[in-house]
Structures are given as C-alpha cells and as structure tokens.
Motif scaffolding. Structure first.
Motif, short mmCIF file in Angstrom:
data_model
loop_
_atom_site.label_atom_id
_atom_site.label_comp_id
_atom_site.label_asym_id
_atom_site.label_seq_id
_atom_site.Cartn_x
_atom_site.Cartn_y
_atom_site.Cartn_z
N LEU A 1 0.83 -1.21 0.00
CA LEU A 1 0.00 0.00 0.00
C LEU A 1 0.86 1.26 0.00
N GLU A 2 1.94 1.25 0.75
CA GLU A 2 2.80 2.42 0.78
C GLU A 2 3.44 2.68 -0.58
N ARG A 3 3.78 1.64 -1.30
CA ARG A 3 4.42 1.78 -2.62
C ARG A 3 3.43 2.17 -3.71
N HIS A 4 2.28 1.51 -3.71
CA HIS A 4 1.35 1.67 -4.82
C HIS A 4 0.18 2.61 -4.54
N ARG A 5 -0.06 2.91 -3.25
CA ARG A 5 -1.18 3.79 -2.91
C ARG A 5 -0.76 4.84 -1.89
N PRO A 6 0.15 5.72 -2.28
CA PRO A 6 0.58 6.77 -1.35
C PRO A 6 -0.53 7.76 -1.01
N ASP A 7 -1.65 7.68 -1.73
CA ASP A 7 -2.79 8.55 -1.43
C ASP A 7 -3.49 8.14 -0.13
N LEU A 8 -3.26 6.91 0.32
CA LEU A 8 -3.85 6.43 1.56
C LEU A 8 -2.98 6.79 2.75
N VAL A 9 -3.56 6.74 3.94
CA VAL A 9 -2.78 6.84 5.18
C VAL A 9 -2.87 5.50 5.88
N THR A 10 -1.72 4.87 6.12
CA THR A 10 -1.68 3.57 6.77
C THR A 10 -1.04 3.71 8.15
N VAL A 11 -1.63 3.04 9.13
CA VAL A 11 -1.16 3.15 10.51
C VAL A 11 -1.02 1.75 11.09
N LEU A 12 0.20 1.34 11.41
CA LEU A 12 0.43 0.07 12.08
C LEU A 12 0.20 0.25 13.57
N VAL A 13 -0.64 -0.59 14.13
CA VAL A 13 -1.01 -0.46 15.54
C VAL A 13 -0.45 -1.64 16.33
N ASP A 14 0.19 -1.32 17.43
CA ASP A 14 0.91 -2.30 18.23
C ASP A 14 -0.02 -3.03 19.20
N THR A 15 -1.01 -3.73 18.65
CA THR A 15 -1.90 -4.53 19.47
C THR A 15 -1.32 -5.92 19.65
N GLN A 16 -1.77 -6.57 20.70
CA GLN A 16 -1.31 -7.94 20.97
C GLN A 16 -2.35 -8.95 20.48
N PRO A 17 -1.94 -10.07 19.92
CA PRO A 17 -0.53 -10.48 19.88
C PRO A 17 0.22 -10.10 18.62
N THR A 18 -0.48 -9.85 17.50
CA THR A 18 0.23 -9.74 16.23
C THR A 18 -0.13 -8.49 15.41
N GLY A 19 -0.58 -7.45 16.08
CA GLY A 19 -0.71 -6.15 15.42
C GLY A 19 -1.81 -6.05 14.38
N GLN A 20 -2.12 -4.80 14.03
CA GLN A 20 -3.14 -4.52 13.02
C GLN A 20 -2.74 -3.31 12.20
N LEU A 21 -3.29 -3.23 11.01
CA LEU A 21 -3.05 -2.09 10.13
C LEU A 21 -4.37 -1.38 9.89
N LEU A 22 -4.41 -0.08 10.18
CA LEU A 22 -5.58 0.73 9.87
C LEU A 22 -5.30 1.54 8.61
N VAL A 23 -6.27 1.56 7.72
CA VAL A 23 -6.14 2.28 6.46
C VAL A 23 -7.24 3.34 6.37
N PHE A 24 -6.82 4.57 6.10
CA PHE A 24 -7.73 5.70 5.98
C PHE A 24 -7.66 6.27 4.56
#
Length: 267
Positions: free
Chosen positions: A163-186
């Motif tokens: 997403l960062e490479r091909h869709r820089p128009d988006l905002v991506t946020v990696l969230v440090d949840t347990q156990p294995t994290g999540q990615l929020l896309v806006f």
C-alpha cells in the motif's frame, strides 16, 4: 492492548453505522458489533453471542464480492420503496451504501488479503476505516506462507509495504496490538484502480518461497503506534462529523489527512 479490546474501542470512536467482517471463525470479533453487519467466512463456527443485525455468509470472500449486490443486507435487502430513511430514493435508486468499518482477517496469505482490500475499498469511502489483522508477525516461522506453527500470521504483513508503494494517497497506521498487530487504512477511494490493475504484477513480485525475509522493522515493531494513543487522538470526532454530514472527498479528505498525519507525528 489486546486486539479485541482495541476493536471494541474502535467501534466506539468510529461511531460506525455499518460493519463488514471477513474471517468470522468463532465470532469473538463479530460480537463487538452493534450495527447492521455482514460477516463472511467459508467455514465459520460461531460460538459467541451475536448482538447485531448480521447477515452471516458461508462463502469465500471472492465469491461474496462477486454477487450482484453484496451489501444488500445493509439496506434491508428488500424493495427500494421501503425504509426510505435508510437512504433509498422513492423511484428505486439507492444512495450508495458504504462500509464505515471493515475488518479483514481472512486467509493469511498476502494475495488473498490484497484482493480483500481491493474489494472492500470498492464499497468504502474516504471516511471509512479498514482494518487488517495479523500484520506484525513475531518470528519468521510465524510469517511463513506454509503454516507449520500453532500461531500463524502468514505473510499478510507485506500489505503495508504494498500500500505504501502503490497507494501513497492512503494513510496507513500500524497499531501495536497484541498479539500480532493490526493495520488501519484511511482515505479509501473506490475510484482508484491501481491495485486491481497491478495485481498480477504485485503478486509476481511478492510471492516468494519460505522462509520469508521479514523486515526487522516489522519483527521489532519499529513503526507502530500505541493503540490507546491512537484511540485518544483528536481526529475521530471530525471524521465522524464529516462522514455523517455526507461531506464529499474533495472537501473532507485533505483536512482529515492533515489531522491524521499531525496526530501520528506527535506520538
């Protein structure tokens, strides 16, 4: 913060009116919803008490999105002359139904997660929030494409870089949840077809044999945001207000994008 605790609070801060879940399993995440919902899984075994108006779909997500009107349940799935308050035109033309909050937790291979994201985005809007689960594997073994561990994220972590490479128009946020994290896309844009057009090219590049070369930044959770800090950020109320007012992308997205980036920079 554990994943389901974070998701519970996310339902609150997004004040979502609709919800889609891909990958139901036993229903532990679905039970958090209180709004009209659609849940898709080819082999769900729900054991949790569900407290929302839900359409449980026993199908693959690809088959679900191939339906003529996959979101019909969110409009009641009935004659367009009924329930005008839900956004229907009296002549039978519907106002576009969008997914306010979506949770992608299906097959743990990046190409499946990518297709799910593409399909979800087609039914989302700039004010929608799309969540992808299991984005921060804790080891190379856990990130393998060929599962050989009890806990398994697969290689869906690659979606962040894609997403960062091909869709820089988006905002991506990696969230440090347990156990294995999540990615929020806006900032979803259903008119953007880049990922669809480049899908085969992307898969050819990222489909590599095990062991996966998981970036150290992923394993060490270097670029992540604290879940509580994200939930406490000030952009949620303006997002909900703009969405509920029906503000279009040209007026609503750039101010929100700025608020999002400012919130992330201040952490």
């Amino acid at each position: 913060m554990k994943r389901h605790e974070f998701l519970r609070e996310l339902h609150k801060v997004t004040a979502n009116r609709t919800y889609l879940e891909i990958g139901v399993n036993d229903g532990r995440s679905l039970r958090l919803s209180r709004v009209p919902s659609i849940a898709v899984d080819p082999a769900f075994k729900v054991t949790s008490e569900i407290r929302c108006d839900v359409h449980l779909v026993k199908a693959t997500s690809d088959d679900f999105f191939a339906r003529p009107d996959p979101l019909a349940h969110l409009r009641g799935g009935r004659n367009p002359l009924r329930n005008l308050a839900r956004g229907r035109h009296p002549l039978g033309h519907w106002r576009r139904t969008t997914l306010d909050l979506s949770f992608i937790d299906g097959m743990h291979l990046f190409e499946y997660a990518l297709r799910d994201f593409v399909n979800v985005e087609r039914h989302s809007d700039w004010a929608s929030v799309i969540v992808l689960d299991d984005m921060l594997p804790r080891s190379v073994d856990e990130a393998a494409r060929d599962r050989h561990t009890t806990a398994w994220t697969g290689d869906v972590y690659k979606i962040t870089e894609i997403l960062e490479r091909h869709r820089p128009d988006l905002v991506t946020v990696l969230v440090d949840t347990q156990p294995t994290g999540q990615l929020l896309v806006f900032g979803a844009n259903p008119r953007n077809t880049v990922l669809h057009e480049k899908y085969e090219e992307i898969v050819a590049e990222y489909d590599v044999p095990d062991p996966q070369k998981v970036p150290e930044t992923v394993l060490d959770r270097v670029r992540t945001v604290d879940p509580q800090a994200l939930l406490d950020a000030g952009f949620w109320r303006p997002l909900v207000r703009a969405r509920n007012r029906g503000l279009n992308r040209s007026r609503g997205w750039e101010p929100l994008r700025g608020a999002l980036q400012q919130a992330l920079l201040s952490r």
